[in-house]
Design a protein around this motif. Sequence first.
Motif, PDB file in Angstrom:
ATOM      1  N   ASN A 197       0.965  -1.642  -0.059  1.00  0.00           N
ATOM      2  CA  ASN A 197       0.173   0.479   0.147  1.00  0.00           C
ATOM      3  C   ASN A 197       0.714   1.200   0.098  1.00  0.00           C
ATOM      4  OD1 ASN A 197      -3.619  -0.869  -0.266  1.00  0.00           O
ATOM      5  ND2 ASN A 197      -1.475  -2.339   1.599  1.00  0.00           N
ATOM      6  N   SER A 239       3.059   6.697  -1.307  1.00  0.00           N
ATOM      7  CA  SER A 239       2.732   6.790  -2.477  1.00  0.00           C
ATOM      8  C   SER A 239       3.828   8.101  -3.131  1.00  0.00           C
ATOM      9  CB  SER A 239       0.999   7.552  -2.954  1.00  0.00           C
ATOM     10  OG  SER A 239       0.132   6.552  -2.279  1.00  0.00           O
ATOM     11  N   ILE A 261       5.040  12.386   3.795  1.00  0.00           N
ATOM     12  CA  ILE A 261       4.004  13.137   4.541  1.00  0.00           C
ATOM     13  C   ILE A 261       4.120  13.882   6.064  1.00  0.00           C
ATOM     14  CG2 ILE A 261       2.280  12.122   5.793  1.00  0.00           C
ATOM     15  CD1 ILE A 261       2.306  12.127   2.663  1.00  0.00           C
ATOM     16  N   ARG A 314      -4.072   8.753  11.163  1.00  0.00           N
ATOM     17  CA  ARG A 314      -4.872   7.787   9.927  1.00  0.00           C
ATOM     18  C   ARG A 314      -5.341   8.603   9.034  1.00  0.00           C
ATOM     19  NH1 ARG A 314      -8.023   3.819  14.689  1.00  0.00           N
ATOM     20  NH2 ARG A 314      -7.230   2.364  13.833  1.00  0.00           N
ATOM     21  N   GLU A 315      -5.065  10.000   9.335  1.00  0.00           N
ATOM     22  CA  GLU A 315      -5.978  10.973   8.218  1.00  0.00           C
ATOM     23  C   GLU A 315      -4.443  10.869   7.932  1.00  0.00           C
ATOM     24  OE1 GLU A 315      -7.544  14.075  10.472  1.00  0.00           O
ATOM     25  OE2 GLU A 315      -9.205  13.080  10.775  1.00  0.00           O
ATOM     26  N   LYS A 316      -3.776  10.729   7.435  1.00  0.00           N
ATOM     27  CA  LYS A 316      -2.541  11.551   6.531  1.00  0.00           C
ATOM     28  C   LYS A 316      -1.711   9.889   6.509  1.00  0.00           C
ATOM     29  CE  LYS A 316      -0.413  14.779  10.137  1.00  0.00           C
ATOM     30  NZ  LYS A 316       0.628  16.031  10.753  1.00  0.00           N
ATOM     31  N   LYS A 370      -3.824   8.086   5.656  1.00  0.00           N
ATOM     32  CA  LYS A 370      -5.316   7.590   4.217  1.00  0.00           C
ATOM     33  C   LYS A 370      -5.416   5.752   4.696  1.00  0.00           C
ATOM     34  CE  LYS A 370      -3.657  10.666   0.674  1.00  0.00           C
ATOM     35  NZ  LYS A 370      -3.081  11.086  -0.935  1.00  0.00           N
ATOM     36  N   ASP A 371      -5.878   6.107   6.049  1.00  0.00           N
ATOM     37  CA  ASP A 371      -5.661   4.601   6.557  1.00  0.00           C
ATOM     38  C   ASP A 371      -7.517   4.324   7.083  1.00  0.00           C
ATOM     39  OD1 ASP A 371      -5.172   1.819   6.770  1.00  0.00           O
ATOM     40  OD2 ASP A 371      -4.384   2.492   9.497  1.00  0.00           O
ATOM     41  N   PRO A 372      -8.362   3.715   6.482  1.00  0.00           N
ATOM     42  CA  PRO A 372      -9.870   3.957   6.722  1.00  0.00           C
ATOM     43  C   PRO A 372      -9.930   3.356   8.267  1.00  0.00           C
ATOM     44  CG  PRO A 372     -10.167   2.525   5.557  1.00  0.00           C
ATOM     45  CD  PRO A 372      -8.652   3.547   4.815  1.00  0.00           C
TER      46      PRO A 372
END
Length: 233
Positions: free
Chosen positions: A137, A151, A155, A205-207, A209-211
Amino acid sequence: MKSRLLLVEDDPEIARVVRDLFLREGYEVTWATTGLEGWEDFQASHYDLVMVDLMLPEMDGFALCKNIRWKSDVPMIIISARKEDEDKVQGLHLGADDYIAKPFSLVELKARVESHLRRWNRYRGTPVYEKKSDYTNELTIYWEQQKIKLSGNEISLTSKEYDLLKVLAQNPKRVFSKNELYEHVWNYVDGEGLHTVTVHIKALREKLKDPIKNPVFIQTVWGKGYQFIGELM
């Protein structure tokens, strides 16, 4: 160059005798009088071996051993007046390498320290973690630079967010309670900061992008805490 030792002992008479012994042998010795002070000293500098009493103010020796082992494989020797087998077993399970009961022989302590240092110096040629780790991921953690990329894009994390990610990622699949994370990252041992942990985990989690419902990096274990589930490539 002689090794650097961290001695965490609240009894001044014992501590001075042990410290003076190793200073005479040419070692560098840092003496901490509380568990919390010892944890702060450990994070602030590099040590080759740690000697820990169990009955310590502010943070007991069990919690200190646990925190140190999450961060490092440095040799740890418990020095304690508690001789019960369950205390020895608990200390060893938390990552201590040896246990010596008070009163003890200085000659024996010196021999044990030298033995563990020999093994540690042989081991240190192979680091546990490489300079970076690539996960599925598209997550990459650069350990020495203390930065991450998702990606291919860097971050920006706060120091606490990075410390949370580091302790989780370097102990994959292990469930950490909020209390443990607060104690380890914020260096406090009370339960006042549990909301702080929740807020920082949410931001992390938001940074990433982990739901929450379908996580690929940080999973909530309901009623227990959090664990890192990222898969190394």
